[in-house]
Write an enzyme that holds these catalytic residues in place. Structure first.
Site: not given
Length: 340
Positions: A60, A128, A211-212
């Protein structure tokens, strides 16, 4: 505030944390700009609201998220449950990175992460993504060695298939599996969630508000040029208008339930997890404290069966896959993606 807690995992590998966490990819600028002081202020707001489970990763911002968290956690590390990840090569841009599950890479990356985070242990360390060149048993064995060394307290897998989860769990107890799960992204319900429920593994849904899309203020015009979402099929120009219309149906249902849409999305997740018999801690990401307040409304909200049923119908109406590559997520490798 004091939030309810949840016990993730079993078989002597239990992690107790808040049922709502924070996904710290946002403080590295994935969804738009935020400076370091703004990120630190946001983390204080999150802490004030009782959220003590923070999830990050070495990729990130190529270490930026971990570094900011290290500054924030100084002097208060013991008050937080901290998760980070390895297994994606920490270089290049999203959508163009390779995987690396070799034991030597895992050992290297935990030390780099611990240095950036300013701590000598993490509570939960994920692989991950699986590395197709390295058996998952070998990667999990390396994670288990980190538990023995005291650098990691529990281990997890992210976007692994049900078969990969079983194989890894046979080597060392897996405490949590992290994958995308939301009203719009439901492929994990076919194999992964039932496997976690069967094995007593906790589940950590990321991108719970799609994602929104599953928020009240989303607008296609608000996506910045460098916004990571442009790389995801839901947000491709040919799909976005339609998908925003699907999200509008969720917003209508949220209004009927007296909830913000983000709160509705979380309430739906908690209801579905209860039905499957799996314990979850949800990790939405945001750059704004106002959004966090809307998410918090879903933590204890109940939904009518009719609302849940109506929301269940929306995933099949979405255009495009949830990932830029079906092979990058568990559902793609289980033959559940792609979709038109």
């Amino acid at each position: 505030m004091t939030l309810r807690t949840v016990d993730l995992g079993s078989r002597g590998s239990v992690l107790t944390t808040t049922a709502l966490g924070y996904g710290a990819m946002s403080i590295a600028g994935a969804y738009g700009p935020i400076d370091e002081q703004g990120a630190l202020n946001l983390l204080h707001e999150i802490y004030d609201r009782g959220v003590t489970f923070i999830d990050t990763a070495n990729i990130y911002g190529l270490g930026l998220s971990e570094s900011i968290l290290g500054k924030f956690l100084a002097g208060r590390r013991a008050e937080f449950t901290l998760a980070t990840k390895c297994g994606i090569e920490p270089k290049g841009e999203a959508g163009q990175r390779g995987t690396n599950g070799r034991p030597e890479h895992i050992r290297e990356q935990i030390d780099l992460s611990l240095s950036r985070l300013g701590t000598d242990y993490v509570d939960l360390y994920y692989l991950h993504r699986p590395d197709p060149q390295v058996p998952v048993e070998e990667s999990v064995g390396a994670l288990a060695d980190l538990v023995t060394a005291g650098k990691v307290r529990t281990i997890g897998l992210s976007e692994h298939t049900a078969e990969e989860i079983r194989r890894g769990h046979a080597v060392h107890p897996i405490t949590a599996v992290q994958s995308e799960w939301s009203i719009f992204a439901r492929d994990v319900e076919r194999y992964v969630i039932p496997t976690c429920a069967e094995l007593g593994i906790g589940f950590v849904p990321y991108s719970p508000v799609a994602r929104g899309l599953l928020t009240d203020r989303f607008s296609p015009e608000l996506l910045a040029q460098k916004d990571t979402r442009h790389k995801f099929p839901w947000f491709f120009p040919e799909n976005l208008g339609h998908n925003n219309d699907v999200a509008a149906h969720a917003r209508e249902l949220a209004a009927e339930a007296g909830l913000p849409t983000a709160g509705l999305a979380l309430a739906w997740l908690y209801a579905k997890a209860s039905a499957f018999g799996v314990k979850i801690s949800v990790i939405p990401g945001t750059r704004y404290a106002q959004n966090l307040d809307e998410l918090l409304t879903g933590l204890e909200a109940g939904l009518a069966a009719e609302a849940i049923s109506a929301l269940d119908e929306l995933a099949d109406q979405m255009c495009g896959d949830r990932s830029f590559s079906p092979t990058w997520v568990s559902g793609g490798r289980e033959g559940l993606l792609p979709r038109s």
